[in-house]
Design a protein around this motif. Structure first.
Motif, PDB file in Angstrom:
ATOM      1  N   ARG A  87       1.355   7.705  -6.568  1.00  0.00           N
ATOM      2  CA  ARG A  87       0.652   6.539  -6.031  1.00  0.00           C
ATOM      3  C   ARG A  87       1.433   5.842  -4.906  1.00  0.00           C
ATOM      4  NH1 ARG A  87      -0.253   6.221 -11.597  1.00  0.00           N
ATOM      5  NH2 ARG A  87      -2.449   6.558 -12.171  1.00  0.00           N
ATOM      6  N   CYS A  88       2.135   6.612  -4.119  1.00  0.00           N
ATOM      7  CA  CYS A  88       2.811   6.051  -2.944  1.00  0.00           C
ATOM      8  C   CYS A  88       1.761   5.711  -1.890  1.00  0.00           C
ATOM      9  CB  CYS A  88       3.807   7.055  -2.382  1.00  0.00           C
ATOM     10  SG  CYS A  88       4.485   6.592  -0.790  1.00  0.00           S
ATOM     11  N   ARG A  89       1.862   4.526  -1.312  1.00  0.00           N
ATOM     12  CA  ARG A  89       0.865   4.071  -0.341  1.00  0.00           C
ATOM     13  C   ARG A  89       1.475   3.761   1.029  1.00  0.00           C
ATOM     14  NH1 ARG A  89      -1.715   6.181  -3.527  1.00  0.00           N
ATOM     15  NH2 ARG A  89      -3.408   5.375  -4.853  1.00  0.00           N
ATOM     16  N   VAL A  90       2.747   4.091   1.235  1.00  0.00           N
ATOM     17  CA  VAL A  90       3.384   3.753   2.516  1.00  0.00           C
ATOM     18  C   VAL A  90       3.997   4.991   3.177  1.00  0.00           C
ATOM     19  CG1 VAL A  90       3.807   1.329   2.002  1.00  0.00           C
ATOM     20  CG2 VAL A  90       5.472   3.043   1.256  1.00  0.00           C
ATOM     21  N   LEU A  91       3.326   6.133   3.010  1.00  0.00           N
ATOM     22  CA  LEU A  91       3.846   7.361   3.611  1.00  0.00           C
ATOM     23  C   LEU A  91       3.792   7.326   5.131  1.00  0.00           C
ATOM     24  CD1 LEU A  91       2.363  10.059   1.199  1.00  0.00           C
ATOM     25  CD2 LEU A  91       4.755   9.415   1.456  1.00  0.00           C
ATOM     26  N   ARG A  92       3.045   6.386   5.674  1.00  0.00           N
ATOM     27  CA  ARG A  92       2.977   6.292   7.137  1.00  0.00           C
ATOM     28  C   ARG A  92       4.330   5.965   7.758  1.00  0.00           C
ATOM     29  NH1 ARG A  92       0.783   1.873   4.791  1.00  0.00           N
ATOM     30  NH2 ARG A  92       1.524  -0.210   5.391  1.00  0.00           N
TER      31      ARG A  92
END
Length: 372
Positions: A87-92
């Motif tokens: 649930r990682c949401r900051v791979l950008r």
């Protein structure tokens, strides 16, 4: 020529079918790598103060088969390991990693979650980094660069190990499968259940089709957020009774096991059936990548059929003929026992999948791999 090679490493790798291969120059930079192969693992200290720190899954790689390839010196590393937390949401923000080098060359992102990294994320954020994940489909996979993972079996027990020792021609069933309908290949498989031919293909509708109460007021399964046709509750009850009447462990006593994509291409069923000595028959894997394909010669130990195969007229006669060829089918079973080592964790707890990733990377940098 050297300038052309450098330019070919700019931008994201090709995902288009017209350019299916990465080259050794465009996706892997061996000029900064001194053999023997060494790998650097990103640690929390490397991400201190960064949003990306929430995405790092700390993993103990100090295990036999891995630790000898680790280095604490990034300048000595051929590859850079980053395991992604669920649930990682900051791979950008991956391009902000300190050893990114502009386009992620020689990085590998390890993803053990069901969702994995999507094709959009792959192109948008990850540059020339490799992705090692179970959810490896054609649209999100770069051949020659990415690594398709397998899943450790959930139900590997002593009875399975005992069954694995029995020869393939001495099994109770010819072909079996049991699972919920989470992929169109499973729908097709369920149509060919035939106990008379020792073919037990037991399926149950997608869970979202059979979630409703069986009361008169709510006679249909409903789930507005999913585009599945609802089934009448009475139908679901009967299907459930049929489904539960077959024991999953008993179905492992089969010569061949049908392997279909599920929620993701990497299926627990693959390793579970291999652990029981069943020959895999990949069904409907046209757009899915087989796990550890640069380490395992799947052609030597499995069969593959498209989802529209003539099941009764072509596939089943082929399986029946193969059972009669005892020498060949025994070779296939022995080969799958060797391949099982890439799925089963070692007795000391070393994750087999992580060892397989490191071995794949080591062989790539040593020019030892076949194309997958």
């Amino acid at each position: 020529m050297l300038r052309a090679r450098r330019d070919s490493r700019l931008g994201p790798p090709p995902l288009e079918r017209a350019r299916p291969w990465c080259t050794q120059w465009s996706c892997i930079d061996r000029t900064s790598c001194e053999l023997p192969f060494k790998m650097y693992q990103y640690k929390p200290d490397d991400l201190r103060g960064m949003q990306l720190a929430d995405c790092l899954q700390p993993t103990n790689l100090s295990r036999p088969g891995i630790v000898e390839h680790l280095t604490e010196d990034p300048s000595r590393a051929c590859a850079f390991w980053f395991e992604v937390r669920e649930r990682c949401r900051v791979l950008r923000h991956v391009s902000r990693l300190k050893h990114w080098r502009g386009n992620g060359l020689n990085h590998v992102f390890v993803v053990h979650t069901d969702e994995g990294i999507s094709a959009v994320e792959r192109v948008k954020y990850f540059g020339r980094a490799a992705i090692a994940q179970g959810h490896a489909t054609a649209e999100r996979f770069v051949r020659g660069l990415d690594i398709a993972l397998g899943l450790r079996p959930k139900k590997f027990t002593t009875p399975d190990a005992q069954l694995a020792a029995s020869p393939p021609w001495a099994r109770r069933y010819l072909l079996t499968f049991k699972g919920a309908v989470t992929h169109r290949a499973r729908v097709r498989a369920g149509m060919h259940h035939d106990a008379r031919r020792r073919v037990l293909l037991v399926t149950y509708p997608n869970p979202h089709q059979c979630l409703a109460s069986t009361s008169v007021d709510h006679p249909h399964a409903q789930r507005r957020s999913h585009a599945f046709s609802p089934l009448h509750a009475d139908c679901c009850v009967k299907l459930r009774a049929h489904y539960t009447s077959y024991n999953y462990g008993s179905l492992m006593n089969t010569t061949f096991a049908l392997i279909t994509p599920g929620r993701q291409p990497a299926s627990y069923r693959l390793a579970e059936t291999m652990a029981s000595g069943c020959i895999p028959v990949f069904f409907g894997f046209e757009d899915a990548m087989l796990p550890h394909a640069q380490l395992i010669d799947w052609r030597a130990l499995s069969l593959s059929a498209p989802v529209d195969v003539d099941f009764e007229g072509k596939l089943l006669p082929r399986l029946e003929a193969l059972v009669a060829d005892r020498e060949r089918i025994l070779r296939m079973q022995r080969a799958l026992r060797r391949a099982l080592g890439y799925f089963l964790d070692r007795p000391d707890g070393t994750p087999a999948g992580d060892v397989a990733i490191v071995e794949t990377l080591r062989k790539r940098f040593s020019f030892e791999l076949r194309r997958n």
